[in-house]
Design an enzyme around this catalytic site. Structure first.
Site, short mmCIF file in Angstrom:
data_model
loop_
_atom_site.label_atom_id
_atom_site.label_comp_id
_atom_site.label_asym_id
_atom_site.label_seq_id
_atom_site.Cartn_x
_atom_site.Cartn_y
_atom_site.Cartn_z
CG ASP A 77 -1.50 41.21 65.38
OD1 ASP A 77 -0.74 41.95 65.72
OD2 ASP A 77 -2.65 41.15 65.46
C1 NOJ Z 1 -1.16 43.61 68.14
C2 NOJ Z 1 -2.27 44.40 67.25
O1 NOJ Z 1 -3.52 43.34 67.00
C3 NOJ Z 1 -1.87 44.97 66.02
O2 NOJ Z 1 -2.89 45.47 65.46
C4 NOJ Z 1 -0.74 45.62 66.18
O3 NOJ Z 1 0.07 46.43 65.25
C5 NOJ Z 1 0.35 45.04 67.01
N1 NOJ Z 1 0.02 44.32 68.31
C6 NOJ Z 1 1.75 45.64 67.29
O4 NOJ Z 1 1.51 46.53 68.28
#
Ligand code: NOJ
Length: 726
Positions: free
Chosen positions: A253
């Protein structure tokens, strides 16, 4: 001529699809990956695993092109319901609405369309679908991105979505892996979960994702039993890659990576976005090179990372003729039809006294609530949907997208009323002043209330992602009371990211109906009017329980650094059943405009007690996925109008199975039936559906003894019971 052209177009569409992925396809893709790897320098390999840095490319995540192998700049883009920041794409319904339809065809089509749009925009990896949060905490900010709180239902929805997306040629990404259940302290909290709970609840839908050949998995922000998810050897190497046989890649993530060596050595394969949000703190790139050069990370490990990333690129056929990246491409086609169908069929009718619904062409309609109209500043006025102003179609955060258009309840109701020669008087505020004037002389009063939530980087009206309470926002209870005091035919419409406590509303005289309209995205008003006027009978069922009080759930947002998951398996209906707490509306509940009767249960089984065995295929031991019992039941539409019923199968494991939920969903079938017609609901039970995780043996085991099979209209409305023996 036209026919020929149509045929040619269809053929082209079919040709563009990736056929169902099989073991041989993985083998072929791995061979291609190995051949490409042989041509890559160490620098190429480090590049392919390292994002270019925050805000340095066209997508939310990007890796550099590798010219030696004709590998493009890879584009990873949010998210689970459409193309984030896109301006020519569809705002699909959130996962929770798709799940509420319990309609695998619609869910799969939604996945196909998501994939088609992503590919049309040149996106290689689409960052969805979501199985974590699973939703053990009803207040959880991001529960709406996923498919409800039951792992079986979530697993089926994950598989249908992934197969749909990947059939269009885009790589899906199952996220957030794993036990990422709340927004508060999400980047520091440790989710301390026991092995059995991990397998039976949280890992379960990820196993479906792997079984569906998902290309990538996103490791989450939180710690798992004390160690960061993105450097957790057990979660990534042990569970995902070894036990589930996952051959794709694990991407972090955004900023969930904490160390250079720990992530590399414990199973993470790609870092995103490659730097922190200020462009600093690059943990791979040059840092990974020096870790390799000083033998802290082996060359084989980096080869394995690169090979996994290349494998899925070949697996999805992205090495030939893939469109160039253009997030703003115009890709909607007729996909709004899926949005409308999911929005409509995901609506759950909770209460309908005196048959107030469907509406019988009322002449005067009152419509009340700020959520009845589009946000006066525009449907996309708030960045990442970070406000609760106007009609609600999705929660907020990275899992939200722009609406290409938005049909509010008022837009759709007005159009329908005009066609009938009826009038709609509108009170588009949540203030109770003035409600009586609008509602008192109407034939029917419709009041729209909301509850919203989202990702923790945005705080909306004091809710920092997770909800602070389970009441309707904007004093919704008071608004309903004011409307119902003025009009004895009040219909309450709820747009919400998750359960709210309805007790005050139910205690209000004059409230005749409650329509749980969920999160309908861009087709909000059209879907609602379809149901209110009976163009379709409601056929959605709840994918979480609605309790009488927030405390009844037994779980809530944890404020310390550690969530000990002490509720174990007893989440949502598993908990209500086990603790003998009566919910207001149970998991799986939903009314219709018609009625269904159940009869003729038949159970056939060849299951034998004992552990799972067999080679590891994607998703785990091969025999876990084999059908070992089949249950059928006849369902008849015994009412007056056409409708659809979601027949559900719950299994009770033998009485001496170690502490286990009283009932667990293990099958469902949605039958569309004309009045008087019957259909057969068929439930195929796989070995995993009859197993529990024996933590001491570290195996899935079918316990010996008698299993109860309950088939019915909800988790508590059991109509037929039978048994099978292992
Ligand atoms: C953080 C989020 O938890 C995730 O779901 C997302 O894909 C990423 N940011 C990228 O935006």
């Amino acid at each position: 001529m036209t026919t020929l052209r149509t045929f040619a177009l269809l053929a082209a569409t079919v040709l563009a699809r990736v056929e169902a992925i099989e073991a041989a396809d993985w083998d072929a893709a791995q061979s291609s990956a190995e051949a490409a790897l042989a041509k890559m320098s160490q620098q190429d390999k480090v590049n392919i695993v390292t994002g270019v840095g925050w805000d340095k490319g066209p997508c939310v995540g990007n890796t550099p092109a590798i010219s030696s192998i004709n590998y493009p700049q890879l584009c990873l883009q949010d998210g689970p319901l459409g193309i984030r920041f896109g301006t020519g794409s569809t705002a699909f319904t959130p996962g929770v609405q798709a799940a509420s339809t319990w309609d695998t065809e619609l869910i799969r089509q939604r996945g196909e369309f998501l994939g088609e749009e992503a590919k049309g925009c040149g996106i290689h990896v689409m960052l969805g679908p979501v199985a974590g949060a699973l939703g053990k905490i009803p207040h959880g900010g991001r529960n709406w991105e996923g498919f409800g709180v039951d792992p079986y239902l979530a697993g089926i929805a994950m598989a249908e979505t992934i197969e749909g997306m990947q059939s269009a040629g885009v790589q899906a990404c199952a996220k957030h892996y794993i036990v990422n259940e709340q927004e508060l302290n999400r980047e520091t909290i440790s989710s301390d979960v026991d092995d059995r709970t991990m397998h039976e609840l949280y890992l379960w839908p990820f196993a479906d994702a792997v079984h569906a050949n998902v290309a990538s998995v996103m490791c989450s922000y939180n710690k798992i039993n004390g160690s960061w998810a993105c450097e957790n050897d057990h979660a990534q190497n042990g569970l995902l890659k070894k036990e589930l046989g996952f051959k794709g890649f694990v991407v972090s993530d955004w900023n969930a990576q904490h160390t250079t060596d720990g992530s590399a050595n414990n199973g993470m394969d790609m870092t995103m976005p490659g730097s922190d949000y200020n462009g600093n703190n690059v943990l791979w790139g040059p840092q990974l090179t020096s870790a390799i050069n000083s033998n802290r990370v082996s060359g084989e490990r980096v080869d394995d990372m690169a090979k996994r990333i290349l494998t899925t690129w070949y697996l999805l056929g992205q090495d030939a003729g893939y469109p160039a990246i253009n997030i703003d491409a115009s890709v909607q086609g007729n996909h709004k039809e899926n949005v409308r169908a999911v929005a409509r069929d995901g609506i759950v009718l909770l209460k309908n006294d005196e048959g107030v619904l469907p509406l019988q062409k009322p002449g005067k309609i009152a419509l009340v609530g700020s959520a009845a109209v589009v946000n006066p500043d525009g449907a996309n006025a708030c960045v990442d949907k970070g406000c609760n102003t106007g009609a609600l179609g999705m929660g907020w955060g990275s899992g939200s997208v722009n609406y290409p258009y938005f049909v509010s309840p008022h837009d759709a109701l007005k159009a329908r009323a005009e066609a009938d020669g009826a009038t709609v008087s509108l009170h588009s505020s949540d203030q109770t002043n003035g409600v009586a004037g609008v509602a008192s002389d109407a034939d029917v009063a419709i009041v729209v209330i909301t509850a919203n939530s989202g990702e923790g980087y945005i705080t909306v009206e004091d809710h920092a992602g997770d909800r602070n309470h389970l009441d309707p926002w904007h004093n919704g209870n008071e608004l309903v009371k004011a409307v119902a005091a003025a009009n004895k035919n009040t219909i309450v419409v709820v747009h919400s990211t998750g359960p709210i406590i309805l007790e005050e509303i139910l205690a209000t005289e004059g409230v005749k109906a409650i329509v749980w309209a969920g999160l309908p995205s861009q087709e909000n008003g059209n879907a609602l009017v379809d149901i209110l006027y009976g163009l379709a009978s409601p056929s959605g069922k709840l994918v979480y329980s609605i309790a009488k009080s927030a405390e009844d759930y037994g779980t809530s947002v944890v404020s310390g650094g550690e969530d000990d998951f002490s509720e174990g398996l007893f989440v949502d209906y598993r908990h209500f059943d086990n603790a003998d707490i009566e919910p207001r509306y149970e998991f799986g509940f939903g009314l219709s405009y018609t009625e269904f009767t159940y009869e003729e249960l038949s159970v056939t089984s060849t299951v034998t007690a004992g552990p799972a065995s067999g080679e590891t295929i994607p998703g785990g031991a091969a025999d876990l996925w084999e059908t070992v019992a089949t249950v059928t039941a006849s369902v008849t539409n015994s009412g007056e109008v056409e409708g659809a019923e979601v027949a559900q199968l719950y299994i009770t494991l033998p009485a001496d199975t170690p502490s286990t939920p009283p009932k667990q969903l293990r099958g469902f079938a949605k039958l569309k039936l004309e009045p008087g017609a019957s259909g057969v609901a068929t439930f195929n039970l796989r070995r995993r559906d009859l197993s529990y995780w024996d933590a001491s043996a570290a195996q899935w085991v079918v316990p010996a003894g008698e299993f109860t099979v309950s088939v019915g209209a909800s988790s508590r409305d059991v109509r037929l019971t039978g048994s099978l023996t292992a």
